[in-house]
Motif scaffolding. Structure first.
Motif, PDB file in Angstrom:
ATOM      1  N   GLU A 216      27.421 -24.499  32.941  1.00 36.10           N
ATOM      2  CA  GLU A 216      26.437 -23.439  33.166  1.00 36.10           C
ATOM      3  C   GLU A 216      25.911 -22.964  31.813  1.00 36.10           C
ATOM      4  O   GLU A 216      26.702 -22.747  30.883  1.00 36.10           O
ATOM      5  CB  GLU A 216      27.086 -22.283  33.918  1.00 36.10           C
ATOM      6  CG  GLU A 216      26.124 -21.243  34.446  1.00 36.10           C
ATOM      7  CD  GLU A 216      26.814 -20.318  35.441  1.00 36.10           C
ATOM      8  OE1 GLU A 216      27.047 -20.755  36.589  1.00 36.10           O
ATOM      9  OE2 GLU A 216      27.144 -19.182  35.050  1.00 36.10           O
ATOM     10  N   VAL A 217      24.604 -22.814  31.702  1.00 38.32           N
ATOM     11  CA  VAL A 217      23.976 -22.437  30.435  1.00 38.32           C
ATOM     12  C   VAL A 217      23.188 -21.140  30.628  1.00 38.32           C
ATOM     13  O   VAL A 217      22.405 -21.015  31.575  1.00 38.32           O
ATOM     14  CB  VAL A 217      23.014 -23.543  29.946  1.00 38.32           C
ATOM     15  CG1 VAL A 217      22.378 -23.140  28.624  1.00 38.32           C
ATOM     16  CG2 VAL A 217      23.742 -24.881  29.823  1.00 38.32           C
ATOM     17  N   GLU A 218      23.386 -20.193  29.727  1.00 37.53           N
ATOM     18  CA  GLU A 218      22.605 -18.952  29.762  1.00 37.53           C
ATOM     19  C   GLU A 218      21.931 -18.759  28.402  1.00 37.53           C
ATOM     20  O   GLU A 218      22.545 -18.955  27.350  1.00 37.53           O
ATOM     21  CB  GLU A 218      23.486 -17.750  30.090  1.00 37.53           C
ATOM     22  CG  GLU A 218      22.696 -16.463  30.327  1.00 37.53           C
ATOM     23  CD  GLU A 218      23.495 -15.390  31.045  1.00 37.53           C
ATOM     24  OE1 GLU A 218      22.921 -14.327  31.355  1.00 37.53           O
ATOM     25  OE2 GLU A 218      24.693 -15.623  31.314  1.00 37.53           O
ATOM     26  N   VAL A 219      20.657 -18.382  28.441  1.00 37.36           N
ATOM     27  CA  VAL A 219      19.855 -18.266  27.222  1.00 37.36           C
ATOM     28  C   VAL A 219      19.069 -16.957  27.235  1.00 37.36           C
ATOM     29  O   VAL A 219      18.456 -16.599  28.247  1.00 37.36           O
ATOM     30  CB  VAL A 219      18.862 -19.449  27.096  1.00 37.36           C
ATOM     31  CG1 VAL A 219      17.957 -19.258  25.880  1.00 37.36           C
ATOM     32  CG2 VAL A 219      19.603 -20.769  27.015  1.00 37.36           C
ATOM     33  N   PHE A 220      19.078 -16.275  26.108  1.00 41.86           N
ATOM     34  CA  PHE A 220      18.235 -15.090  25.923  1.00 41.86           C
ATOM     35  C   PHE A 220      17.533 -15.237  24.579  1.00 41.86           C
ATOM     36  O   PHE A 220      18.174 -15.415  23.541  1.00 41.86           O
ATOM     37  CB  PHE A 220      19.069 -13.810  25.944  1.00 41.86           C
ATOM     38  CG  PHE A 220      18.291 -12.560  25.602  1.00 41.86           C
ATOM     39  CD1 PHE A 220      17.189 -12.180  26.355  1.00 41.86           C
ATOM     40  CD2 PHE A 220      18.652 -11.753  24.523  1.00 41.86           C
ATOM     41  CE1 PHE A 220      16.467 -11.036  26.050  1.00 41.86           C
ATOM     42  CE2 PHE A 220      17.942 -10.604  24.207  1.00 41.86           C
ATOM     43  CZ  PHE A 220      16.846 -10.245  24.979  1.00 41.86           C
ATOM     44  N   VAL A 221      16.189 -15.196  24.608  1.00 41.22           N
ATOM     45  CA  VAL A 221      15.393 -15.342  23.388  1.00 41.22           C
ATOM     46  C   VAL A 221      14.620 -14.048  23.144  1.00 41.22           C
ATOM     47  O   VAL A 221      14.017 -13.499  24.066  1.00 41.22           O
ATOM     48  CB  VAL A 221      14.397 -16.524  23.497  1.00 41.22           C
ATOM     49  CG1 VAL A 221      13.688 -16.732  22.155  1.00 41.22           C
ATOM     50  CG2 VAL A 221      15.119 -17.801  23.922  1.00 41.22           C
ATOM     51  N   PHE A 222      14.634 -13.582  21.909  1.00 45.13           N
ATOM     52  CA  PHE A 222      13.910 -12.363  21.565  1.00 45.13           C
ATOM     53  C   PHE A 222      13.212 -12.527  20.227  1.00 45.13           C
ATOM     54  O   PHE A 222      13.575 -13.385  19.407  1.00 45.13           O
ATOM     55  CB  PHE A 222      14.850 -11.148  21.531  1.00 45.13           C
ATOM     56  CG  PHE A 222      15.986 -11.250  20.544  1.00 45.13           C
ATOM     57  CD1 PHE A 222      15.861 -10.736  19.259  1.00 45.13           C
ATOM     58  CD2 PHE A 222      17.183 -11.861  20.898  1.00 45.13           C
ATOM     59  CE1 PHE A 222      16.904 -10.825  18.346  1.00 45.13           C
ATOM     60  CE2 PHE A 222      18.239 -11.957  19.995  1.00 45.13           C
ATOM     61  CZ  PHE A 222      18.103 -11.438  18.720  1.00 45.13           C
ATOM     62  N   GLU A 223      12.193 -11.721  20.022  1.00 42.22           N
ATOM     63  CA  GLU A 223      11.422 -11.756  18.784  1.00 42.22           C
ATOM     64  C   GLU A 223      11.840 -10.616  17.875  1.00 42.22           C
ATOM     65  O   GLU A 223      12.084  -9.500  18.325  1.00 42.22           O
ATOM     66  CB  GLU A 223       9.921 -11.624  19.085  1.00 42.22           C
ATOM     67  CG  GLU A 223       9.044 -11.575  17.841  1.00 42.22           C
ATOM     68  CD  GLU A 223       7.600 -11.273  18.157  1.00 42.22           C
ATOM     69  OE1 GLU A 223       6.813 -11.112  17.198  1.00 42.22           O
ATOM     70  OE2 GLU A 223       7.259 -11.163  19.350  1.00 42.22           O
ATOM     71  N   ARG A 224      11.926 -10.917  16.594  1.00 35.47           N
ATOM     72  CA  ARG A 224      12.139  -9.873  15.584  1.00 35.47           C
ATOM     73  C   ARG A 224      10.770  -9.484  15.029  1.00 35.47           C
ATOM     74  O   ARG A 224      10.089 -10.304  14.413  1.00 35.47           O
ATOM     75  CB  ARG A 224      13.031 -10.389  14.462  1.00 35.47           C
ATOM     76  CG  ARG A 224      14.449 -10.710  14.907  1.00 35.47           C
ATOM     77  CD  ARG A 224      15.333 -10.988  13.714  1.00 35.47           C
ATOM     78  NE  ARG A 224      16.711 -11.211  14.096  1.00 35.47           N
ATOM     79  CZ  ARG A 224      17.587 -10.243  14.365  1.00 35.47           C
ATOM     80  NH1 ARG A 224      17.190  -8.979  14.295  1.00 35.47           N
ATOM     81  NH2 ARG A 224      18.819 -10.518  14.710  1.00 35.47           N
ATOM     82  N   GLN A 225      10.344  -8.266  15.252  1.00 35.38           N
ATOM     83  CA  GLN A 225       9.004  -7.834  14.874  1.00 35.38           C
ATOM     84  C   GLN A 225       8.955  -7.137  13.520  1.00 35.38           C
ATOM     85  O   GLN A 225       7.922  -6.573  13.161  1.00 35.38           O
ATOM     86  CB  GLN A 225       8.434  -6.924  15.959  1.00 35.38           C
ATOM     87  CG  GLN A 225       8.254  -7.635  17.302  1.00 35.38           C
ATOM     88  CD  GLN A 225       7.643  -6.746  18.365  1.00 35.38           C
ATOM     89  OE1 GLN A 225       8.060  -5.605  18.554  1.00 35.38           O
ATOM     90  NE2 GLN A 225       6.660  -7.268  19.074  1.00 35.38           N
ATOM     91  N   ASN A 226      10.048  -7.187  12.767  1.00 30.11           N
ATOM     92  CA  ASN A 226      10.029  -6.596  11.439  1.00 30.11           C
ATOM     93  C   ASN A 226       9.253  -7.496  10.474  1.00 30.11           C
ATOM     94  O   ASN A 226       9.168  -8.712  10.661  1.00 30.11           O
ATOM     95  CB  ASN A 226      11.458  -6.383  10.922  1.00 30.11           C
ATOM     96  CG  ASN A 226      12.316  -7.613  11.096  1.00 30.11           C
ATOM     97  OD1 ASN A 226      12.390  -8.169  12.181  1.00 30.11           O
ATOM     98  ND2 ASN A 226      12.970  -8.060  10.028  1.00 30.11           N
TER      99      ASN A 226
END
Length: 331
Positions: free
Chosen positions: A28-38
């Motif tokens: 089972e694979v779980e992924v969370f992607v987020f952007e760094r806006q600094n």
């Protein structure tokens, strides 16, 4: 009579899978992607957009598309079940000319409408949001300043060697197709041979064919390939797109269109959608929490051991496939 036929077919299918069942190794694979806006001093103006392999599996489009019979990003009539079983057809735009409508922004949370489970011989399976385990992790990351969530999803897959593995398409954020093409050039400028890609050169979708008139240009795009070679490996091929300006070859006729600075009569400062790449390959262990750091992106991933499938998928003689239905788009 139909019931007897279904039982017979199921028995034959189960027998055929029993020979290869021992070779399947599901995780089972779980992924969370987020952007760094600094702010960042890094420059990526010459980076290319991500290239997607022919066998890339798209689990997201069937969920967000309003017409499941026409998948916008690959121009095929594929449901989520089709993507998991036959990527060659789903990535071939000649199979269908239907184009589905899609939202202007992808919802962060992607999941099947109901909880799912894998079966023997089945392809990659998108799980429901309730089957994920990153709720607390995502809440913690969102508290950090200058963080923008892009996409979160969980799936189950049979791990293969690198040669046989099928990458999973990952995309999210805004659709820039109204202002930029896939390669970052403005779609509002007059046609210019010095700035145009060759007709049919859409290798980013895995082949050469006539380019579609409109297709999504997602803020986050690319794929994640997970394969087994004695150890587990995660191969990220992602790009974050951001509007900027770039000195681009142009004709004098295009100069007034942009009211830009012209240098030596051949270059001008024009709108451009830059691609900021995140390309990494890392050996990992199952169960551990993995973080891929980057000046503009962050990825949290976990590959978990799971109960191995023990049966084949039941045959549905009604033709109704709940997993192939799109989830309502909220927001």
């Amino acid at each position: 009579m139909l019931h007897k036929i279904a039982i017979s077919i199921a028995a034959i299918t189960a027998l055929s899978h029993s020979v290869t069942a021992h070779a399947e190794s599901w995780f089972e694979v779980e992924v969370f992607v987020f952007e760094r806006q600094n702010p960042s001093v890094e420059k990526w103006l010459d980076a290319s957009p991500p290239t997607l392999a022919n066998n890339t599996v798209d689990l997201i489009t069937p969920v967000i598309s309003t017409d499941i019979t026409g998948v916008a990003s690959a121009l095929t009539g594929c449901s989520s079940t089709d993507w998991a079983s036959d990527t060659s057809d789903c990535n071939d735009p000649k199979i269908s000319s239907n184009i589905a409508s899609h939202p202007s922004e992808v919802p962060v949370s992607i999941g099947a409408a109901t909880p799912q489970t894998a079966f023997l011989g089945q392809g990659t399976v998108l799980l429901a949001q309730s089957q994920g385990q990153f709720k607390d992790i995502i809440r913690t990351i969102r508290r950090e300043p200058y963080v923008k969530s892009l996409v979160h999803l969980t799936w189950q897959q049979n791990m293969q060697s690198r040669r046989l593995a099928k990458p999973v398409r990952i995309f999210g954020g805004k659709d820039y197709s109204k202002t930029f093409d896939y390669y970052g050039l403005s779609v509002n400028k007059p046609a210019d041979s010095s700035m145009s890609m060759p007709i049919g050169d859409y290798s980013a979708l895995g082949g050469f064919y006539d380019a579609p008139k409109v297709k999504p240009v997602w803020e986050l795009d690319g794929s994640i390939n997970i394969y087994l070679n004695h150890y587990l490996y995660i191969e990220n091929n992602l790009a974050l797109r951001k509007p900027t300006q770039k000195m681009i070859e142009s004709t004098p006729a295009a100069f007034n269109e942009y009211a830009a600075l012209e240098i030596e009569g051949k270059k001008q400062l024009a709108p451009f959608l830059q691609s900021i790449p995140l390309i990494q390959n890392r050996r990992v262990r199952s169960g551990e929490l993995h973080y891929f750091d980057h000046p503009q992106l962050g990825i949290v991933m976990q590959i978990r051991k799971m109960a191995q499938p023990s049966s084949v998928k039941p045959i549905d003689l009604t033709g109704y496939t709940p997993q192939g239905q799109p989830m309502p788009y909220a927001g």
